[in-house]
Design a protein around this motif. Structure first.
Motif, PDB file in Angstrom:
ATOM      1  N   GLU A   1      72.719   8.969 -22.176  1.00 24.80           N
ATOM      2  CA  GLU A   1      71.716   7.928 -21.924  1.00 24.80           C
ATOM      3  C   GLU A   1      71.755   7.431 -20.479  1.00 24.80           C
ATOM      4  OE1 GLU A   1      69.389   7.338 -23.886  1.00 24.80           O
ATOM      5  OE2 GLU A   1      70.019   7.305 -25.988  1.00 24.80           O
TER       6      GLU A   1
ATOM      7  N   GLU B   1      69.817   7.706 -18.073  1.00 25.25           N
ATOM      8  CA  GLU B   1      68.553   7.196 -17.526  1.00 25.25           C
ATOM      9  C   GLU B   1      68.275   5.760 -17.937  1.00 25.25           C
ATOM     10  OE1 GLU B   1      68.580  10.080 -19.247  1.00 25.25           O
ATOM     11  OE2 GLU B   1      67.687  11.670 -18.019  1.00 25.25           O
TER      12      GLU B   1
ATOM     13  N   ASP C   1      68.094   2.901 -26.135  1.00 25.19           N
ATOM     14  CA  ASP C   1      66.880   3.237 -25.387  1.00 25.19           C
ATOM     15  C   ASP C   1      65.847   2.113 -25.315  1.00 25.19           C
ATOM     16  OD1 ASP C   1      66.182   3.229 -27.988  1.00 25.19           O
ATOM     17  OD2 ASP C   1      65.593   5.328 -28.102  1.00 25.19           O
TER      18      ASP C   1
ATOM     19  N   GLY D   1      64.224   8.833 -20.628  1.00 27.80           N
ATOM     20  CA  GLY D   1      64.960   9.926 -21.274  1.00 27.80           C
ATOM     21  C   GLY D   1      64.213  10.395 -22.511  1.00 27.80           C
TER      22      GLY D   1
END
Ligand code: UDP
Ligand code: MG
Length: 324
Positions: A21, A23, A111, A217
Motif C-alpha cells: 500500500e 501509494e 485505501d 493503487g
C-alpha cells in the motif's frame, strides 16, 4: 466485566492491514492522525489512542513508510508480519496485538475506501453501550457492476445457507476489548471474520457510511482471491452443501423406484430388449445409494469439522454475583 471508562480515558486503536500500500500510506496516515487528533481534543477518546498499521508481508516500501511514520508520529505503530497471510489474518494479528492496550478497536482498510468520519459515530455507539458496531455501506455506487452483483449474490447465498452475516458489511467495524477477547477464543485457522463476529453476541449496532473509491493503487483482491474468500466463507460456516448430497441421493433413490416401476411395466408388455430392465434399474439405484451414503459420511465429516474448529461453546456476557 465491561466497566466503562470516561470517554476521555477510552483508548482507541485503529487497526489497518496493509499489503503493498505504498501509494496510499502517507495520505491514510495524514487523514487518520487528523481524525485521532480531533477526537482527542474533543475529549471523545484518550490521548493514548493509536493507529496500528499491520504490514501483511508487503513486497514494496510499505514497511519502510510505516517505520518512517512511526519515527515522526508517536501515535503511529507498526506490526510487520513475516509473510503475506491475507487480509483476514493480518487483521486478526493486529487486533490480537492491540487488544492488550486498547479499550476499543476499529478495523479499517488502508485505501481510505471506508469513510474515516464514521469513526465518530462508531465511538459514540460504543459509549451508548454497544460492544460491536458494524459499518454498513449505504450504497455500492462506486463498485463495478460485476463486483456489486457478485458481492450481493454472495451475501444472499451465505444467508440462504444459514450463515449469520451482516448485509453489505465488509471489515470496517468497532469492537470493544471484551468482544476481541471473545474473538480470540475462536481458534480456527480458516478465518472469515465477518462470519465469526456475529457469533460472539454482545450488544451490536450498525452505522451506515458512504464507501469511497480506492484512494490510490489497485485492489489487492483480484477475482481469484475473491472467489477463494467466498468459498472460505461458505465452507467455514455451513455444512449445508454436505447435507445437499444426502438429499440428492434420496431424490435419485426415489427416481429409481419410479423408474423401476416404469421399466417393469415396459418389460411386462414386452417392449424391452434382454437385460435392459435390470441394467437401468441397477444403475439408478446404485447411484442413489452411493450418493446417499456419501451424504451420510458427509454428515460425520461435518461433525468432525465442527469439533476440530474448537469454537467456544459459550461466551459470557454478564455475571451477576454477590461477593461474600
Ligand atoms: N490486504 C492485506 N493482505 C492481502 C490483501 C489485502 O492486508 O493479502 C489489505 C489491503 O492492504 C487493504 C485491505 O486488505 O487495506 C482491503 O484490500 P483491498 O482494498 O485491496 O480490497 P477491496 O477493497 O478491493 O475489496
Ligand atoms: Mg479496498
Amino acid at each position: 466485566m465491561n466497566e466503562k471508562k470516561l470517554p476521555a480515558e477510552t483508548v482507541l486503536y485503529l487497526v489497518i492491514p496493509c499489503y503493498n500500500e505504498q501509494e496510499v500510506l502517507a495520505e491514510t496516515s495524514r487523514r487518520l492522525l487528523e481524525k485521532l487528533g480531533a477526537m482527542v481534543s474533543l475529549g471523545r477518546i484518550s490521548p493514548e489512542s493509536r493507529i496500528l498499521f499491520v504490514d501483511d508481508g508487503s513486497k514494496d516500501k510499505t514497511w519502510e513508510l510505516i517505520q518512517a511514520q512511526h519515527r515522526e508520529h508517536p501515535q503511529i505503530c507498526g506490526l510487520k508480519l513475516a509473510h503475506n497471510k491475507g487480509h483476514q489474518n493480518a487483521l486478526l494479528a493486529g487486533l490480537m496485538t492491540a487488544k492488550e492496550y486498547a479499550d476499543i478497536l476499529i478495523s479499517m482498510d488502508a485505501d481510505l475506501q471506508d469513510d474515516v468520519d464514521a469513526v465518530d459515530q462508531f465511538v459514540e455507539k460504543y459509549h451508548q453501550g454497544y460492544d460491536i458496531v458494524y459499518g454498513v455501506r449505504s450504497s455500492r455506487a462506486t463498485d463495478t457492476v460485476f463486483k456489486r452483483t457478485t458481492a450481493q449474490g454472495f451475501y444472499k447465498v451465505m444467508q440462504a445457507l444459514g450463515v449469520d452475516i451482516v448485509d453489505n458489511h465488509a471489515d470496517y467495524r468497532l469492537m470493544s476489548r471484551r468482544a476481541v477477547e471473545a474473538l480470540a477464543q475462536y481458534k480456527e485457522v480458516n478465518l472469515f471474520l465477518r462470519g465469526i463476529v456475529p457469533l460472539i453476541g454482545f450488544p451490536t449496532a450498525i452505522v451506515t457510511y458512504e464507501r469511497h473509491e480506492r484512494f490510490a493503487g489497485e485492489s489487492k483482491y483480484p477475482l481469484k482471491k475473491m472467489i477463494a474468500f467466498a468459498v472460505e466463507g461458505i465452507t467455514s460456516f455451513s455444512v449445508k452443501p454436505l447435507r445437499m448430497i444426502t438429499w440428492l441421493g434420496i431424490v435419485i433413490l426415489i427416481c429409481s423406484f419410479v423408474m423401476l416401476l416404469a421399466l417393469l411395466v415396459q418389460k411386462l408388455f414386452g417392449y424391452t430388449v434382454q437385460g435392459w430392465t435390470t441394467l437401468m434399474g441397477s444403475i439408478w439405484m446404485i447411484g442413489g445409494i452411493q450418493l446417499f451414503c456419501l451424504g451420510l459420511i458427509g454428515e460425520y465429516i461435518g461433525k468432525i469439522y465442527g469439533e476440530v474448529k474448537q469454537r467456544p461453546r459459550f461466551i459470557v456476557e454478564e455475571f451477576l454475583h454477590e461477593q461474600p
